[in-house]
Design an enzyme around this catalytic site. Structure first.
Site, PDB file in Angstrom:
ATOM      1  N   CYS A   1      -5.526  -8.072  -2.125  1.00  0.00           N
ATOM      2  CA  CYS A   1      -5.553  -6.792  -2.845  1.00  0.00           C
ATOM      3  C   CYS A   1      -6.610  -6.734  -3.939  1.00  0.00           C
ATOM      4  O   CYS A   1      -7.178  -5.672  -4.180  1.00  0.00           O
ATOM      5  CB  CYS A   1      -4.176  -6.400  -3.380  1.00  0.00           C
ATOM      6  SG  CYS A   1      -3.364  -7.629  -4.364  1.00  0.00           S
TER       7      CYS A   1
ATOM      8  N   HIS B   1      -0.490  -6.599  -8.331  1.00  0.00           N
ATOM      9  CA  HIS B   1      -1.053  -5.607  -7.419  1.00  0.00           C
ATOM     10  C   HIS B   1      -2.190  -4.900  -8.135  1.00  0.00           C
ATOM     11  O   HIS B   1      -2.180  -4.756  -9.354  1.00  0.00           O
ATOM     12  CB  HIS B   1       0.023  -4.608  -6.979  1.00  0.00           C
ATOM     13  CG  HIS B   1      -0.481  -3.627  -5.978  1.00  0.00           C
ATOM     14  ND1 HIS B   1      -1.132  -4.016  -4.826  1.00  0.00           N
ATOM     15  CD2 HIS B   1      -0.473  -2.274  -5.957  1.00  0.00           C
ATOM     16  CE1 HIS B   1      -1.485  -2.943  -4.140  1.00  0.00           C
ATOM     17  NE2 HIS B   1      -1.102  -1.875  -4.803  1.00  0.00           N
TER      18      HIS B   1
END
Lengths: 356, 276
Positions: A83, A159
């Site tokens: 990510c 994230h």
């Protein structure tokens, strides 16, 4: 197929990663205070922001666009641990002013006709990117037969989402969402628009005491400083040439400078249409800009040197070093004493705890 | 790991006089948790007595059976096969259809405990006769220490789990960072002998004296130290010592991997000196 490893969320890691995949003139910097206008100004031009926050299994559902400008590049995150790289690439591929290099150019051309999920899948096949990403894997010196540990609630798994300006609008790009999220339109300064959305998010996470970080993907300051020096040298050259032309006696220092600069390439030859005073002012300003740029260059060189050293340590396996350190301690007759001392300290700690 | 189930249920208590198991009316909660240390803890809380912890013990995969008692409505038996201990519970959740779901969850969690190489015992393996005191204290219902042959259970691994709990609870938990104190590292930084011995193990672009200190105080060095420590505290510490080319037989006498590591190094260098 080799997996994508977790990498440290560090500006130095991301900057080197970007350079390793062939991107020119871009760096990543941490933003400590989005309201610090001076810091933001110094980072300009900023191509995008990356907001990192601690991941939870309870995913956030956001209102995504199902129909959007087809020139806007969006890919879903399907590869585990990718990510960070994906968030960075989202910014790079949506910014025409960046020289993205062969690997990213080829990837973009290949996936342009694919849906976001397939685009995410194909990222795993780009060797240059995967190799660059995995080069930052922490060395795993021991091989165990156990299963790999999966991340769970409470682990430090982050994230990453990106914020970018694109054709007059600010978008949030989150690989775990179905599509891009429209933040709003902007006139001159996209950062004002993005700031609102990011500050809302920061407040939300501060209330929940969730760790977060904000990064900027911006023009490499060394690149910018070098450009300023080049432009300023050009101005100095023109100013001095014009002064000479209008009959002003140059000082020895100015003559030296003129000679020095004229030996360099890419100097424009047209003279300036300004008065002597204007030319002298221009000269002073240009010299000041060069001085400031050289200070920036010096600071940035030191910073990049530090990044280089830290990245070198990140990739290094310290276990042989540690083993040899302990062996040396024994050779020097110190190890038994160290162990005894540590055990005594531990014992004292235990006793104190029991008293409580 | 860290799997957990809470089952609303009451207990039965064994009446010594009548030699009968009698249902207790108090509302209760049976809690089973498999924690990060691979320990299965079973607790029963008395909800009518302010959630008082009335019962707790450790259980193990392979020796624990939890099943419905035939002929009895919503009564379940928890049996510990290697002790021949039995505990009866009666389900208290409103929906009777959920009973089986709870039992299934219970079984899944028990089965999740990692015990390598379940092997059959055909002969008795001599065990350390002394049970760790901790185990005897914690298992309050534990009356019968019959040493029955454990079929399909690795006795050595069970012993290891007991020892692990004992060490954890007596907190003899030394780390490598405890041993390499800041005082010691400061002296190393200034010692030319240490630098000469260690420089080749530094990152290739940092093998000079100016980087020696930076490396010793770097977070990467500390992380590696913690990583090694974790490996030495883990179940595969014998393999770790082997990979470091140290004598792993020391673990037969010293349970703590960190101390075993130190002792192995001491032994290695003493042998080196003998051979010189």
């Amino acid at each position: 197929m080799q997996e994508w490893c977790t990498i440290e969320s560090d500006p130095g890691v991301f900057t080197e990663l970007i350079n390793a995949i062939g991107v020119q003139g871009v760096q990543v910097e941490e933003i400590y205070d989005l309201n610090d206008e001076q810091q933001i100004a110094q980072m300009q031009p900023i191509y995008g922001f990356i907001f990192l926050f601690r991941w939870t299994s309870k995913g956030e559902k956001r209102e995504c666009l199902k129909i959007y400008d087809q020139d806007l590049f969006f890919a879903n995150q399907v590869i585990q641990n990718a990510c960070a790289t994906q968030a960075i690439i989202s910014i790079l591929l949506n910014c025409p002013q960046i020289e993205i290099g062969e690997a990213l150019k080829n990837y973009k051309e290949f996936v342009i006709a694919l849906d976001p999920k397939e685009r995410g899948n194909c990222l795993g096949a780009v060797d240059v990117i995967k190799t660059a990403h995995n080069s930052f894997a922490r060395p795993e010196p021991f091989i165990f037969s156990n299963d790999k540990k999966k991340a769970k609630e409470g682990d430090d798994v982050f994230h990453f989402v990106s914020y970018i300006p694109f054709k007059g609008k600010v978008y949030e790009l989150d690989g775990l969402q179905e599509g891009p999220i429209l933040i709003g339109e902007y006139q001159d300064d996209w950062i004002v628009r993005a700031k609102e959305a990011i500050l809302n998010r920061i407040q939300h996470y501060q209330e929940k005491e969730t760790a977060f970080t904000l990064l900027a993907v911006n023009q490499c300051r060394r690149f910018k400083a070098n450009k300023i020096i080049e432009q300023s040298q050009n101005e100095i050259f023109l100013s001095l040439k014009t002064l000479e032309f209008i009959g002003v006696d140059l000082t020895e220092e100015q003559k030296q400078l003129l000679l020095q600069i004229s030996n360099q390439q890419n100097i424009e030859q047209e003279l300036l249409q300004e008065s002597q005073q204007e030319l002298l002012n221009r000269l002073t300003l240009a010299k000041n800009r060069i001085q400031e740029a050289q200070i920036t260059l010096s600071e940035e060189n030191a910073k990049f040197q530090k990044y280089k050293e830290e990245n070198s340590r990140r990739k290094h396996n310290y276990i042989p070093f540690i083993l040899e350190l302990f062996k040396m301690a024994q050779r020097k007759g110190q190890l038994e004493g160290l162990l005894e001392k540590a055990q005594q300290k531990q014992q004292q700690k235990l006793q104190q705890q029991m008293k409580k | 790991m860290n799997q957990e189930v809470n089952i609303p249920c009451g207990r039965y208590e064994f009446n010594q006089e009548t030699r009968k198991v009698v249902m207790q009316k108090d509302k209760g909660l049976l809690n089973l948790i498999l924690n990060d240390e691979n320990e299965l803890w079973l607790k029963w809380y008395n909800l009518d007595q302010n959630r008082r912890l009335d019962f707790e013990r450790v259980i193990f995969k392979g020796t624990t059976i939890f099943e419905k008692v035939k002929g009895q409505h919503r009564v379940y038996l928890l049996k510990i096969t290697d002790e021949d201990s039995k505990y009866f519970f009666w389900m208290q959740n409103e929906d009777v259809n959920q009973d089986q779901m709870y039992i299934d969850q219970f079984k899944v969690i028990v089965d999740s405990q990692i015990i390598d190489n379940l092997i059959e015992f055909e002969a008795q393996i001599p065990l350390n006769q002394q049970q760790p005191e901790f185990v005897a204290n914690q298992n309050r219902q534990f009356e019968n220490q019959q040493r029955q042959p454990l079929i399909n259970i690795n006795q050595l691994q069970l012993l290891e789990l007991f020892q692990q709990q004992l060490y954890r609870h007596t907190k003899q938990d030394l780390s490598l960072s405890d041993i390499l104190s800041s005082e010691f590292l400061f002296s190393v930084i200034q010692d030319q002998d240490y630098f000469e011995a260690l420089k080749e193990y530094l990152p290739i672009d940092q093998q000079n004296i100016q980087y020696f200190k930076d490396n010793l105080i770097s977070p990467q060095f500390q992380q590696a130290l913690d990583q090694l420590c974790l490996a030495l505290k883990g179940r595969e510490r014998s393999s770790v010592l082997q990979q470091l080319e140290l004598d792993n037989s020391i673990l037969e006498k010293e349970y703590d991997g960190v101390i075993a590591f130190i002792q192995a190094i001491i032994k290695l260098i003493k042998e080196e000196n003998k051979n010189i």
